[in-house]
Design a protein around this motif. Structure first.
Motif, PDB file in Angstrom:
ATOM      1  N   LEU A   1       0.853  -1.190   0.000  1.00 32.73           N
ATOM      2  CA  LEU A   1       0.000   0.000   0.000  1.00 32.73           C
ATOM      3  C   LEU A   1       0.894   1.247   0.000  1.00 32.73           C
ATOM      4  O   LEU A   1       1.824   1.350   0.800  1.00 32.73           O
ATOM      5  N   VAL A   2       0.615   2.175  -0.912  1.00 34.96           N
ATOM      6  CA  VAL A   2       1.396   3.406  -0.956  1.00 34.96           C
ATOM      7  C   VAL A   2       0.896   4.337   0.143  1.00 34.96           C
ATOM      8  O   VAL A   2      -0.249   4.780   0.110  1.00 34.96           O
ATOM      9  N   GLU A   3       1.757   4.610   1.122  1.00 34.56           N
ATOM     10  CA  GLU A   3       1.338   5.473   2.234  1.00 34.56           C
ATOM     11  C   GLU A   3       1.648   6.933   1.974  1.00 34.56           C
ATOM     12  O   GLU A   3       0.931   7.813   2.448  1.00 34.56           O
ATOM     13  N   ARG A   4       2.725   7.164   1.221  1.00 32.50           N
ATOM     14  CA  ARG A   4       3.129   8.548   0.994  1.00 32.50           C
ATOM     15  C   ARG A   4       4.092   8.582  -0.184  1.00 32.50           C
ATOM     16  O   ARG A   4       4.880   7.659  -0.361  1.00 32.50           O
ATOM     17  N   VAL A   5       3.997   9.621  -0.994  1.00 35.96           N
ATOM     18  CA  VAL A   5       4.944   9.795  -2.093  1.00 35.96           C
ATOM     19  C   VAL A   5       5.649  11.140  -1.879  1.00 35.96           C
ATOM     20  O   VAL A   5       4.984  12.183  -1.798  1.00 35.96           O
ATOM     21  N   VAL A   6       6.973  11.106  -1.724  1.00 35.80           N
ATOM     22  CA  VAL A   6       7.713  12.348  -1.453  1.00 35.80           C
ATOM     23  C   VAL A   6       8.599  12.690  -2.651  1.00 35.80           C
ATOM     24  O   VAL A   6       9.453  11.895  -3.039  1.00 35.80           O
ATOM     25  N   HIS A   7       8.349  13.848  -3.244  1.00 33.03           N
ATOM     26  CA  HIS A   7       9.147  14.252  -4.405  1.00 33.03           C
ATOM     27  C   HIS A   7      10.352  15.058  -3.955  1.00 33.03           C
ATOM     28  O   HIS A   7      10.209  16.111  -3.362  1.00 33.03           O
ATOM     29  N   LEU A   8      11.541  14.538  -4.209  1.00 30.31           N
ATOM     30  CA  LEU A   8      12.764  15.229  -3.788  1.00 30.31           C
ATOM     31  C   LEU A   8      13.564  15.689  -4.995  1.00 30.31           C
ATOM     32  O   LEU A   8      14.772  15.659  -5.003  1.00 30.31           O
TER      33      LEU A   8
ATOM     34  N   GLU B   1       6.842   5.612   0.256  1.00 31.00           N
ATOM     35  CA  GLU B   1       6.726   4.897   1.525  1.00 31.00           C
ATOM     36  C   GLU B   1       5.613   3.857   1.397  1.00 31.00           C
ATOM     37  O   GLU B   1       4.487   4.196   1.031  1.00 31.00           O
ATOM     38  N   LEU B   2       5.956   2.609   1.703  1.00 32.18           N
ATOM     39  CA  LEU B   2       5.052   1.491   1.447  1.00 32.18           C
ATOM     40  C   LEU B   2       4.760   0.714   2.717  1.00 32.18           C
ATOM     41  O   LEU B   2       5.589   0.659   3.624  1.00 32.18           O
ATOM     42  N   LYS B   3       3.561   0.078   2.720  1.00 29.98           N
ATOM     43  CA  LYS B   3       3.230  -0.806   3.832  1.00 29.98           C
ATOM     44  C   LYS B   3       2.957  -2.187   3.246  1.00 29.98           C
ATOM     45  O   LYS B   3       2.159  -2.318   2.314  1.00 29.98           O
ATOM     46  N   LEU B   4       3.649  -3.184   3.762  1.00 29.62           N
ATOM     47  CA  LEU B   4       3.459  -4.546   3.270  1.00 29.62           C
ATOM     48  C   LEU B   4       2.252  -5.179   3.970  1.00 29.62           C
ATOM     49  O   LEU B   4       1.836  -4.710   5.028  1.00 29.62           O
ATOM     50  N   PRO B   5       1.706  -6.245   3.377  1.00 26.84           N
ATOM     51  CA  PRO B   5       0.513  -6.884   3.965  1.00 26.84           C
ATOM     52  C   PRO B   5       0.714  -7.284   5.431  1.00 26.84           C
ATOM     53  O   PRO B   5      -0.212  -7.229   6.215  1.00 26.84           O
TER      54      PRO B   5
ATOM     55  N   GLN C   1      -1.001   8.328  -3.345  1.00 24.75           N
ATOM     56  CA  GLN C   1      -1.233   7.849  -1.989  1.00 24.75           C
ATOM     57  C   GLN C   1      -2.477   6.958  -1.949  1.00 24.75           C
ATOM     58  O   GLN C   1      -3.467   7.240  -2.637  1.00 24.75           O
ATOM     59  N   GLY C   2      -2.455   5.890  -1.189  1.00 23.50           N
ATOM     60  CA  GLY C   2      -3.606   5.007  -1.034  1.00 23.50           C
ATOM     61  C   GLY C   2      -3.690   3.912  -2.077  1.00 23.50           C
ATOM     62  O   GLY C   2      -4.498   2.986  -1.969  1.00 23.50           O
ATOM     63  N   GLN C   3      -2.837   4.012  -3.094  1.00 26.22           N
ATOM     64  CA  GLN C   3      -2.817   3.037  -4.174  1.00 26.22           C
ATOM     65  C   GLN C   3      -2.269   1.706  -3.660  1.00 26.22           C
ATOM     66  O   GLN C   3      -1.384   1.666  -2.809  1.00 26.22           O
ATOM     67  N   ILE C   4      -2.793   0.623  -4.206  1.00 24.66           N
ATOM     68  CA  ILE C   4      -2.224  -0.676  -3.862  1.00 24.66           C
ATOM     69  C   ILE C   4      -1.502  -1.196  -5.093  1.00 24.66           C
ATOM     70  O   ILE C   4      -2.066  -1.208  -6.192  1.00 24.66           O
ATOM     71  N   LEU C   5      -0.245  -1.541  -4.939  1.00 22.59           N
ATOM     72  CA  LEU C   5       0.501  -2.022  -6.095  1.00 22.59           C
ATOM     73  C   LEU C   5       1.354  -3.216  -5.714  1.00 22.59           C
ATOM     74  O   LEU C   5       1.304  -3.710  -4.598  1.00 22.59           O
TER      75      LEU C   5
END
Lengths: 318, 250
Positions: A263-270, A277-281, A302-306
């Motif tokens: 699950l994509v928790e956050r995408v930070v553009h640098l 930032e990802l969360k595993l099952p 954010q919130g996407q599941i991949l």
């Protein structure tokens, strides 16, 4: 001149600063002592300079055992973290100090000081006092002062630590070039792995008074000897006992059944780099590093599941 | 507000002193300060004060050095004792000195009624000045500066002469200035042990008090003015040296 440290130990009361440390630095090399604070890196540098006496072990400079000789006889140039300028002397007198102690003729001193001030780009500031210089200028003055006596070895203690980010980047680049020009054996201490990677030809990683690993920057990054080096040099994800580099995590455009759901928790553009930032099952959190282009193609949000593919994790025997 | 405060405390007394000393005209003023006894007293005060502050400059700096750089048992007590001359009423200091270094000295040193006793008393009361002005500077002195000098090839004496002393100089100078000002005005600790022998051990301040007792206020005021001028001159000279020295250090 080559430097060799053999089995050096040092304690301050109950605190073990160095324990049986040995390093070899080749003639003309640019080496970084890298480690967190309290790792003993500054103590090691000060022992090489003769500013600290080891409890046991030897220091050999140019095949000469200097363990018992005082700092003033070692032919070592030392640049202090806060530059230690002689505040009551002009820039010229600061740089000239080592030469005037050696009672060189006035003419020679003047010529040499001029030459050095040009080398460190402080020409025209010879008459100023340290209180009138910026941090970066003080740093370069301290370097010129150390180089004036043509040291066999140049030692720098956290040379860029007290400067702001921009000046620091500039000076790093400059130190590298200077080293290419004058080729004096140089060791510098830093706690900043990026600085060590960028400037040094060889890095000695230290932790708790011991040496964890020594080698070329690339070697340390690609084949770290242990957990500490793996996590100290370069970014890292920790999964239990295993380690994964964030740029080794592959985000799959399509789920082909080989990946793991995340699950994509956050995408930070640098800028060029994008941090996902990802969360595993199973609830574990990791982050992946992708380029801007990859992030655009994958349309990350954010919130996407991949689906991600984890590389074979590295595990170190403890 | 501050103006009034300083006027009441400093300006008016100085003005009154100057007025008093000039009340008999310049010829009276000259007559008073060229009185041989007055000259001897002023000379004694100035010369002994100069010797005392020179000793203070050296030993005060050494004491400060030991208190800052060395570790020894009882250091805290020694450190506290340095302020004793500040805390003790000077007449008490005089009694103590007389008991210790007088006729019935328990340690066999009798300097009572000699010029040495003037120096001894002044050394005692001015002890804290140099120590206390050098100590904080020494505490704040960057050890790396001495290490840098050593790594550049300087031996311990060269480090002391070219790095440490020049850095401490402003503090030593201001300590010396304060000691001097204090020494030339000192009275209480002198009266007992020196015996106040005219032409021998009678200091300026004691002479002034004697003249007041004899109701010769003009003489007292004239000698006071000379001592005041000497103090101002020394403070100004040392202040000048201080500014030159400390311009870039602080």
């Amino acid at each position: 001149m080559a430097i060799e440290v053999r089995g050096v130990s040092k304690r301050f009361g109950d605190f073990v600063a160095l324990e049986d440390v040995s390093i070899t630095v080749a003639d003309g090399a640019l080496t970084a002592l890298l480690g967190p604070s309290g790792s003993g890196k500054s103590t090691l540098l000060r022992i090489i300079a003769g500013l600290e006496t080891p409890d046991s072990g030897e220091v050999v400079i140019d095949e000469q055992d200097v363990t018992a000789s005082p700092a003033r006889n070692r032919g070592v140039g030392f640049v202090f973290q806060h530059y230690a300028p002689f505040k009551h002397m002009t820039v010229h007198d600061n740089v000239a100090f080592g030469l005037s102690v050696r009672k060189r003729p006035k003419e020679e001193i003047r010529g040499r000081v001029e030459e050095l001030l040009a080398l460190v780009r402080l020409d025209g500031l010879a008459g100023r006092y340290p209180s009138q210089l910026s941090g970066g200028q003080l740093q370069r003055m301290a370097l010129a002062r150390a180089l004036a006596v043509q040291p066999r070895v140049l030692l720098l203690d956290e040379p860029f630590g007290a400067l702001d980010a921009q000046v620091r980047a500039e000076l790093r680049e400059w130190l590298r070039k200077l080293h290419e020009e004058i080729h004096v054996t140089t060791i510098f201490v830093t706690h900043d792995q990026e600085e060590a990677m960028e400037v040094a030809e060889q890095i000695v990683v230290m932790n708790k008074g011991r040496i964890e690993q020594a080698g070329a920057p690339r070697e340390l990054y690609e084949s770290p000897a242990n957990e500490f080096v793996m996590s100290f040099i370069g970014p890292v994800n920790r999964l239990g006992d295993a380690f994964v580099r964030p740029h080794d995590i592959q985000i799959l455009a399509e789920d082909d059944g080989t990946g793991t759901e995340a699950l994509v928790e956050r995408v930070v553009h640098l800028g060029f780099e994008v941090r996902v930032e990802l969360k595993l099952p199973d609830g574990r959190e990791i982050w992946a590093q992708v380029t801007r282009e990859e992030a655009q193609q994958l349309e990350l949000s954010q919130g996407q599941i991949l689906s991600v593919r984890l590389p074979a994790p590295r595990v170190f025997a403890s | 507000m501050l103006g009034i405060y300083l006027t009441v405390l400093v300006l008016l007394p100085v003005a009154a002193l100057l007025a008093k000393s000039g009340s008999g005209g310049t010829s009276a003023f000259w007559r008073e300060i060229s009185n041989p006894e007055a000259v001897a007293a002023i000379k004694l005060t100035l010369i002994v004060s100069a010797i005392v502050v020179t000793i203070n400059a050296v030993f005060g700096t050494l004491v400060a050095w030991v208190l800052v750089r060395d570790e020894f048992r009882g250091k805290k007590i020694v450190n506290a004792l340095i302020d004793l001359p500040f805390a003790l009423p000077t007449i008490v200091a005089g009694v103590v000195l007389l008991a210790l270094y007088g006729k019935d000295s328990p340690i066999g040193i009798d300097v009572a009624f000699t010029r040495a006793s003037v120096g001894l008393a002044l050394l005692f009361v001015t002890l804290p000045f140099v120590v206390r002005s050098v100590q904080p500077v020494l505490l704040g002195l960057d050890l790396a500066m001495e290490e840098a000098a050593a790594s550049l090839g300087a031996g311990p004496l060269t480090v002391l002469r070219r790095i440490v002393l020049p850095t401490l100089a402003p503090a030593i100078i201001s300590g010396v200035a304060l000691s001097f000002a204090r020494a030339i005005g000192e009275y209480g600790s002198l009266v007992l042990i020196t015996g106040n022998l005219p032409f021998k051990t009678e200091a300026g301040s004691v002479y002034i008090f004697g003249q007041i007792q004899n109701e010769n206020l003009a003489a007292a005021a004239a000698v006071s003015v000379v001592l005041l001028l000497a103090a101002l001159l020394v403070l100004a000279l040392l202040g000048f040296a201080l500014r030159r020295r400390s311009r870039h250090v602080l």
